[in-house]
Write an enzyme that holds these catalytic residues in place. Structure first.
Site, PDB file in Angstrom:
ATOM      1  N   TYR A   6       5.166  -4.803   6.806  1.00 54.56           N
ATOM      2  CA  TYR A   6       5.767  -5.078   5.490  1.00 54.56           C
ATOM      3  C   TYR A   6       4.966  -4.546   4.298  1.00 54.56           C
ATOM      4  O   TYR A   6       5.380  -4.715   3.158  1.00 54.56           O
ATOM      5  CB  TYR A   6       5.939  -6.600   5.323  1.00 54.56           C
ATOM      6  CG  TYR A   6       6.642  -7.199   6.501  1.00 54.56           C
ATOM      7  CD1 TYR A   6       7.970  -6.871   6.764  1.00 54.56           C
ATOM      8  CD2 TYR A   6       5.975  -8.031   7.395  1.00 54.56           C
ATOM      9  CE1 TYR A   6       8.618  -7.374   7.864  1.00 54.56           C
ATOM     10  CE2 TYR A   6       6.619  -8.547   8.504  1.00 54.56           C
ATOM     11  CZ  TYR A   6       7.941  -8.214   8.741  1.00 54.56           C
ATOM     12  OH  TYR A   6       8.577  -8.704   9.842  1.00 54.56           O
ATOM     13  N   ASP A  20       4.100  -1.439   3.302  1.00 53.84           N
ATOM     14  CA  ASP A  20       4.597  -0.264   2.582  1.00 53.84           C
ATOM     15  C   ASP A  20       5.675  -0.700   1.571  1.00 53.84           C
ATOM     16  O   ASP A  20       5.580  -0.410   0.379  1.00 53.84           O
ATOM     17  CB  ASP A  20       5.193   0.751   3.580  1.00 53.84           C
ATOM     18  CG  ASP A  20       4.258   1.008   4.738  1.00 53.84           C
ATOM     19  OD1 ASP A  20       3.251   1.689   4.548  1.00 53.84           O
ATOM     20  OD2 ASP A  20       4.534   0.490   5.848  1.00 53.84           O
ATOM     21  N   GLN A  68       8.835 -12.613  -1.015  1.00 53.84           N
ATOM     22  CA  GLN A  68       7.540 -12.167  -1.518  1.00 53.84           C
ATOM     23  C   GLN A  68       7.022 -13.001  -2.693  1.00 53.84           C
ATOM     24  O   GLN A  68       5.841 -13.324  -2.769  1.00 53.84           O
ATOM     25  CB  GLN A  68       7.600 -10.693  -1.916  1.00 53.84           C
ATOM     26  CG  GLN A  68       6.227 -10.088  -2.060  1.00 53.84           C
ATOM     27  CD  GLN A  68       6.277  -8.651  -2.550  1.00 53.84           C
ATOM     28  OE1 GLN A  68       7.001  -8.315  -3.481  1.00 53.84           O
ATOM     29  NE2 GLN A  68       5.507  -7.780  -1.912  1.00 53.84           N
ATOM     30  N   ARG A  93      -4.003  -9.657   5.638  1.00 52.73           N
ATOM     31  CA  ARG A  93      -4.085  -8.417   6.413  1.00 52.73           C
ATOM     32  C   ARG A  93      -3.579  -7.256   5.550  1.00 52.73           C
ATOM     33  O   ARG A  93      -3.234  -7.436   4.376  1.00 52.73           O
ATOM     34  CB  ARG A  93      -3.262  -8.555   7.693  1.00 52.73           C
ATOM     35  CG  ARG A  93      -1.774  -8.560   7.448  1.00 52.73           C
ATOM     36  CD  ARG A  93      -0.977  -8.813   8.724  1.00 52.73           C
ATOM     37  NE  ARG A  93       0.372  -8.296   8.595  1.00 52.73           N
ATOM     38  CZ  ARG A  93       1.361  -8.577   9.407  1.00 52.73           C
ATOM     39  NH1 ARG A  93       1.164  -9.382  10.442  1.00 52.73           N
ATOM     40  NH2 ARG A  93       2.550  -8.049   9.231  1.00 52.73           N
ATOM     41  N   GLY A  94      -3.513  -6.056   6.149  1.00 48.41           N
ATOM     42  CA  GLY A  94      -2.870  -4.914   5.497  1.00 48.41           C
ATOM     43  C   GLY A  94      -3.446  -4.584   4.135  1.00 48.41           C
ATOM     44  O   GLY A  94      -4.657  -4.450   3.969  1.00 48.41           O
ATOM     45  N   GLU A  95      -2.544  -4.486   3.154  1.00 56.49           N
ATOM     46  CA  GLU A  95      -2.947  -4.106   1.803  1.00 56.49           C
ATOM     47  C   GLU A  95      -2.492  -5.110   0.760  1.00 56.49           C
ATOM     48  O   GLU A  95      -3.272  -5.572  -0.062  1.00 56.49           O
ATOM     49  CB  GLU A  95      -2.349  -2.726   1.459  1.00 56.49           C
ATOM     50  CG  GLU A  95      -3.409  -1.733   1.230  1.00 56.49           C
ATOM     51  CD  GLU A  95      -2.898  -0.373   0.768  1.00 56.49           C
ATOM     52  OE1 GLU A  95      -2.189  -0.294  -0.235  1.00 56.49           O
ATOM     53  OE2 GLU A  95      -3.265   0.608   1.436  1.00 56.49           O
ATOM     54  N   ASP A  96      -1.205  -5.424   0.808  1.00 56.82           N
ATOM     55  CA  ASP A  96      -0.681  -6.235  -0.293  1.00 56.82           C
ATOM     56  C   ASP A  96      -1.156  -7.683  -0.210  1.00 56.82           C
ATOM     57  O   ASP A  96      -1.586  -8.256  -1.216  1.00 56.82           O
ATOM     58  CB  ASP A  96       0.855  -6.166  -0.313  1.00 56.82           C
ATOM     59  CG  ASP A  96       1.413  -6.774  -1.584  1.00 56.82           C
ATOM     60  OD1 ASP A  96       0.987  -6.354  -2.675  1.00 56.82           O
ATOM     61  OD2 ASP A  96       2.227  -7.710  -1.496  1.00 56.82           O
ATOM     62  N   SER A  97      -1.098  -8.296   0.978  1.00 57.04           N
ATOM     63  CA  SER A  97      -1.569  -9.688   1.079  1.00 57.04           C
ATOM     64  C   SER A  97      -3.066  -9.760   0.805  1.00 57.04           C
ATOM     65  O   SER A  97      -3.577 -10.740   0.251  1.00 57.04           O
ATOM     66  CB  SER A  97      -1.229 -10.286   2.447  1.00 57.04           C
ATOM     67  OG  SER A  97      -1.807  -9.539   3.491  1.00 57.04           O
TER      68      SER A  97
END
Ligand code: TRH
Length: 397
Positions: free
Chosen positions: A17, A19, A275, A291-295
């Site tokens: 999610y 991207d 979101q 994790r990832g980027e946004d969170s």
């Protein structure tokens, strides 16, 4: 003189999610805070729907929250949708998120506009990294090999001379309002269907767990079970919830509402929320696993200690990114706390043996102070959306 008021933003969903999470956040911010027009092209509406349930997964063209959304199919479909649009030319800026390719019909249109001196500003919005080279590469240009077009590299980052990270202008006020009273917390727990649990264990340590499947999870669960202070782990349905269910011998039971109690640990599977509802969960917990980027960025704005499960890449290059961030973040911590946090992040990203939950909990008071000074530093970089607008305006002056 040209001005910048409109955007074509292209998003390919590579995985999960993040991207679309970043693109959706940016698109809304450009519309809501800058009053701009945004056409967001997304190839995977189902992933998008998870973050924004009002998205119609069958629609080729739709408008949600003031953003024009287009389903990004093959080149012929892009050309058809563009031609049918009330705005059949390109907008002032064309952004390819996370280095995704620009569709051929769009390139052709850009080249044609270039012959009239009205080519859109062409941006490659890059991945987020704390590495030092980012500041050197931010804003670099790359001419197209065939066409009279120039691509600009825009790098998010944590240092001066980078694009910064996304932050809505109302975020601080929203967070303060949430923290001001119990009603907002109660509404959150009700939405997540855990109000009874929160009432029953008001002194438990609250943890949100958003992670990929993780080999360190069994160790962490064992340490939570043995914790002197009760731990409530809220895990959104998905990879980590599935892994916990398997771990606790309840294969296939990781559905919303599922609960397990082991020793001093209670695990509750909560819904994956839209979101804009994710931030309050981070604000309400004592420690957030992200994790990832946004969170990962949202956890930084939550002013709580957080643990990052970085998106794994081949040849372990992600570990270099992990350490680059840790170096910046822990520099202002007392050495013992910096060591504790570093060891925990390393454990969570592939070295489970060094996982030490009690040490992390003991460091919470200092980590909370660091979270505040980190936010202050980050805010000095300006927010990514405003930085991107200013950058594009400079290109057309
Ligand atoms: O989902 P992620 O792992 O996403 C990405 C992608 O995999 C991408 O390909 C990769 O390049 C990138 O990581 C590094 O993690 P991320 O970035 O944190 O995105 C999750 C999004 O989901 C984020 O916008 C927050 C949102 N979210 C909700 O809206 N509701 C929820 O309940 C939760 C748990 C998350």
């Amino acid at each position: 003189m040209r001005t910048i008021t409109s955007w074509d933003l292209f998003c390919r969903v590579v995985d999960n999610y993040g991207d679309i999470g970043v693109c959706w956040r940016l698109a809304r911010q450009l519309v809501q805070e800058h009053g701009h027009t945004v056409r967001l092209w997304v190839d995977d509406l189902r992933s998008f729907e998870k973050l924004c349930p009002s998205v119609d997964v069958t629609a080729q063209a739709q408008r949600v929250s003031g953003v024009d959304i287009r389903h990004w199919g093959d080149d012929a479909q892009v050309a058809t949708l563009l031609a049918a649009d009330t705005h059949p030319t390109l907008h002032d800026v064309v952004v390819g998120a996370f280095a995704c390719p620009t569709p051929e019909p769009v390139l052709a249109l850009m080249a044609e506009q270039a012959t009239h001196g009205t080519a859109p500003v062409w941006i490659n919005l890059e991945y987020l990294s704390a590495e030092n080279w980012v500041a050197e590469h931010h804003a670099m240009q790359s001419p197209h090999p065939r066409l009279p077009l120039v691509k600009h590299f825009f790098f998010p980052g944590f240092a001066r001379n980078t694009g910064g990270v996304l932050r809505e202008s109302h975020l601080g006020a929203q967070r303060a309002a949430f923290e001001a009273g119990p009603a907002a917390h109660q509404a959150l727990w009700h939405r997540l269907r855990v109000d009874d649990l929160m009432r029953a264990q008001p002194d438990a340590l609250r943890v949100s767990l958003f992670a990929y499947a993780n080999p360190a999870l069994p160790t962490l669960v064992a340490q939570w079970e043995a914790s002197p202070q009760p731990v409530i782990c809220l895990v959104p349905e998905g990879l980590a919830a599935t892994q916990i269910a398997e771990l606790l011998g309840d294969v296939g039971a990781a559905r919303i509402g599922a609960r397990w109690t082991r020793g001093n640990l209670t695990v509750a599977v909560v819904p994956f929320v839209p979101q804009e509802h994710y931030d309050p969960l981070l604000w309400a917990c004592d420690i957030n696993f992200v994790r990832g980027e946004d969170s990962f960025v949202r956890a930084q704005w939550a002013l709580r200690p957080f643990i990052w499960h970085i998106y794994p890449q081949s040849d372990d290059v992600h570990l270099i990114k992990l350490d680059a961030f840790l170096a910046r973040y822990t520099a202002a911590l007392p050495q013992a706390d910096a060591d504790t946090l570093t060891a925990f992040w390393h454990a969570w990203n592939g070295a489970p043996a060094s996982l030490n939950w009690p040490a992390l909990v003991a460091a919470i008071p200092r980590l909370r102070i660091r979270a505040v000074t980190w936010e202050q530093g980050l805010m000095q970089l300006g927010d990514l959306a405003a930085n991107l607008v200013a950058f594009c305006e400079k290109q057309v002056k």
